[in-house]
Design an enzyme around this catalytic site. Sequence first.
Site, PDB file in Angstrom:
ATOM      1  N   HIS A 198     -28.459 -87.873  -7.777  1.00  0.00           N
ATOM      2  CA  HIS A 198     -28.831 -88.999  -6.908  1.00  0.00           C
ATOM      3  C   HIS A 198     -27.699 -90.005  -6.788  1.00  0.00           C
ATOM      4  O   HIS A 198     -26.936 -90.205  -7.731  1.00  0.00           O
ATOM      5  CB  HIS A 198     -30.066 -89.704  -7.473  1.00  0.00           C
ATOM      6  N   ASP A 217     -29.167 -87.164  -3.488  1.00  0.00           N
ATOM      7  CA  ASP A 217     -30.391 -87.562  -2.807  1.00  0.00           C
ATOM      8  C   ASP A 217     -30.546 -89.083  -2.752  1.00  0.00           C
ATOM      9  O   ASP A 217     -29.954 -89.818  -3.550  1.00  0.00           O
ATOM     10  CB  ASP A 217     -31.614 -86.995  -3.549  1.00  0.00           C
TER      11      ASP A 217
HETATM   12 ZN   LIG Z   1     -35.559 -88.293  -3.579  1.00  0.00          ZN
END
Ligand SMILES: [Zn+2]
Length: 430
Positions: A310, A154
Site C-alpha cells: 500500500h 493499493d
Molecule cells: Zn485497498
Amino acid sequence: MHILPLLILPLLSTASVLQHRYDHDHSHNVKRNLPSTWYHHPSHPVHSLFRRDENITYAPVGSTEWAAGYPPDPPALPDVKTIPAEWLAALNDAIARKAIPDIPLSKNTTDDGNPVYPTGVDPNSPEICSSTYQCRIPGDVWDAPAGFLGLSFDDGPEAGSGKLIEFLKTNNQQVTHFMIGSNIRDNPDAFIQEFNLGNDIAVHTWTHPHMTTQSNEQVVAELGWTMQIIHNSTNGRVPKFWRPPYGDSDKRVTAIAKEVFGLTTIIWNQDTDDWSLTDSPPGTTAAKINSSMHQWLTGPKTPGLIILEHELSNQSVATFMSAYPVMQQQNWNIMSLAQLIGQNASYQNADNSTSPVNDVNIINAKSGSPPSAPSSTSSTPTNLQASGQPSVVSSNPSPTSSTKPNSASPRWVMGPTAILSVAVIFMLWR
Ligand SMILES: [Zn+2]
Ligand SMILES: *[C@@H]1O[C@H](CO)[C@@H](O)[C@H](O)[C@H]1NC(C)=O
Ligand SMILES: *[C@@H]1O[C@H](CO)[C@@H](O)[C@H](O)[C@H]1NC(C)=O
Ligand SMILES: *[C@@H]1O[C@H](CO)[C@@H](O)[C@H](O)[C@H]1NC(C)=O
Ligand SMILES: *[C@@H]1O[C@H](CO)[C@@H](O)[C@H](O)[C@H]1NC(C)=O
Ligand SMILES: *[C@@H]1O[C@H](CO)[C@@H](O)[C@H](O)[C@H]1NC(C)=O
Ligand SMILES: *[C@@H]1O[C@H](CO)[C@@H](O)[C@H](O)[C@H]1NC(C)=O
Ligand SMILES: *[C@@H]1O[C@H](CO)[C@@H](O)[C@H](O)[C@H]1NC(C)=O
C-alpha cells in the site's frame, strides 16, 4: 488521404491485429498464466462507454470543474440514481445474456470483517467462488509467472505517495497503482506525478467497500466512476485491471467487472498487512514485514510473486524500500504488475502512459486530426502538465521509454505500409 484512416478503422478492430498481440510466441511462459482475453476485443461494450469527444474541452485535472464531475466524498456510496444510462444498459444487457450470475449478496457483519453469505450458501461453491474464502475464479489473477515479481500499490493517491514517487524516480522503476477513485479526485497532484512517471493506473473502486456486499448497480457505480475519472484524466486511457478492496470478489462481481467494463480481476499471493502499520495499536511491525519479505524473496520462484502493498503511509512505503534491494539481489524479474499481466499493455486501448491511445473510442473526430490515424502517431506521447492541464506534448517526457522499435513486443497499430496495403485491398475488394 484523410479518409483512408477512417476506412481502416473497422479493419484495425479485427481480430487479426489483436491476435498478433496475444498469439505472439514469447520465450517465457507469461502467456500460459494469463486470463482469457476475448473481452478486450474492441467490440466489447466498454469501448462505447468511455469515449473521447473531440468537440468538448476537458476540465483540467485538479480543477474545481473537474472535481465536480464525480460523486461526492465517501463514506457515501455513489448514488445509483446518477449512474449514466449507458452503464446500466450495459449491465442489463449482460444480465439478459445470462453473463452475470444471480447469486446472493454477502453481508459484512462479522468481527474479522469477512463478509458472510446467507445460511446454507457455500462461499467456496463453484456458483459463488468468493476470493475472501480463497476460492479462485478461472480468469482471475492470483499468481505471477515463475521468476517474475509484479509490483503494485493499493489505495493511492495517499499519504505515502510522495515518498513512493521519490523512490521510484530514483530507481527508475515502474509500478501499478490500484487507485481509489475518490482519492484521485482529492489528490490530483500525486495522481499526475505517478501517471507522468510512466506508472500504470488501475482501478480499486470509488469508496473501497467489500464489493460482494454491493448490489449489481452499486458494483457498476464503484467501478464505473473510477474508470471514468481515470479515463478523463489520462487523455482517454481505459483501465484494464482492477483489484477488489480486501480482495473480496465472487463470481457475480468478477463477471460485472469483466462483462460491463472489460476489467480483469487481480488478487495477490502474498500479503504484507502493511496497511495496519499505522493502526492503533499497529496490526503488524516493520520487522515482521521484513521477515516475511525475506522469506518470500529468497523462497521458490514458482509461482512468481504478487505481493500486496500500500501507498497509505510513509511507513508502508518504507517496508517496500527496504525490501527492494533484496528483490534485485535475488534476481527476480521485477515489473509493473499491469505490464506483466497485460503483456506490456496496461490499458484496454493503450500500452502505457506514453504510448498512443487506440482511437476506437473517439467521437466527433475532427477530420485530418491525429486521432483518426493512430497508426501514424506512434511517437506521440501524452503527458499531463504540472498545471494539471492534460495535453499532448511533442517531446517524449519519459527518459526510460525507448523509441527503438522492438520486434518482440506486441503492437496495437500497423505501420503505414501495412495500412496502405490493407486500404488498397479493402478498396479493390469493394
Ligand atoms: Zn485497498
Ligand atoms: C469526462 O468525459 C466524458 C466523456 O468524454 C464527458 O462527457 C464528461 O463531461 C467528462 N467529465 C469531466 C468531469 O471532465
Ligand atoms: C466491515 O466490518 C468490519 C468489522 O465489523 C468493519 O471494521 C469494517 O468497517 C466494515 N467494512 C465495511 C466496508 O463496512
Ligand atoms: C512522508 O515522506 C515525505 C517525503 O519523503 C515527506 O515529505 C512527508 O512529510 C512525510 N510524511 C509524514 C507524515 O511524515
Ligand atoms: C531487512 O532489514 C535489513 C536491515 O535494515 C535490511 O538490510 C534488509 O534488506 C531487509 N530485508 C528485507 C527483505 O526487507
Ligand atoms: C515486454 O517488454 C519487454 C521489454 O521491452 C520485453 O523484454 C518482453 O518480452 C515484453 N513482454 C511481452 C510479453 O511482450
Ligand atoms: C461537433 O463536431 C462536428 C464535426 O467536427 C461539428 O459538425 C458539430 O457541429 C460539433 N457539435 C458541437 C455541439 O459542437
Ligand atoms: C510504452 O509502449 C510503447 C509501445 O506502444 C513502447 O515502445 C515503450 O517502450 C513503452 N514504454 C515503457 C516505459 O514501457
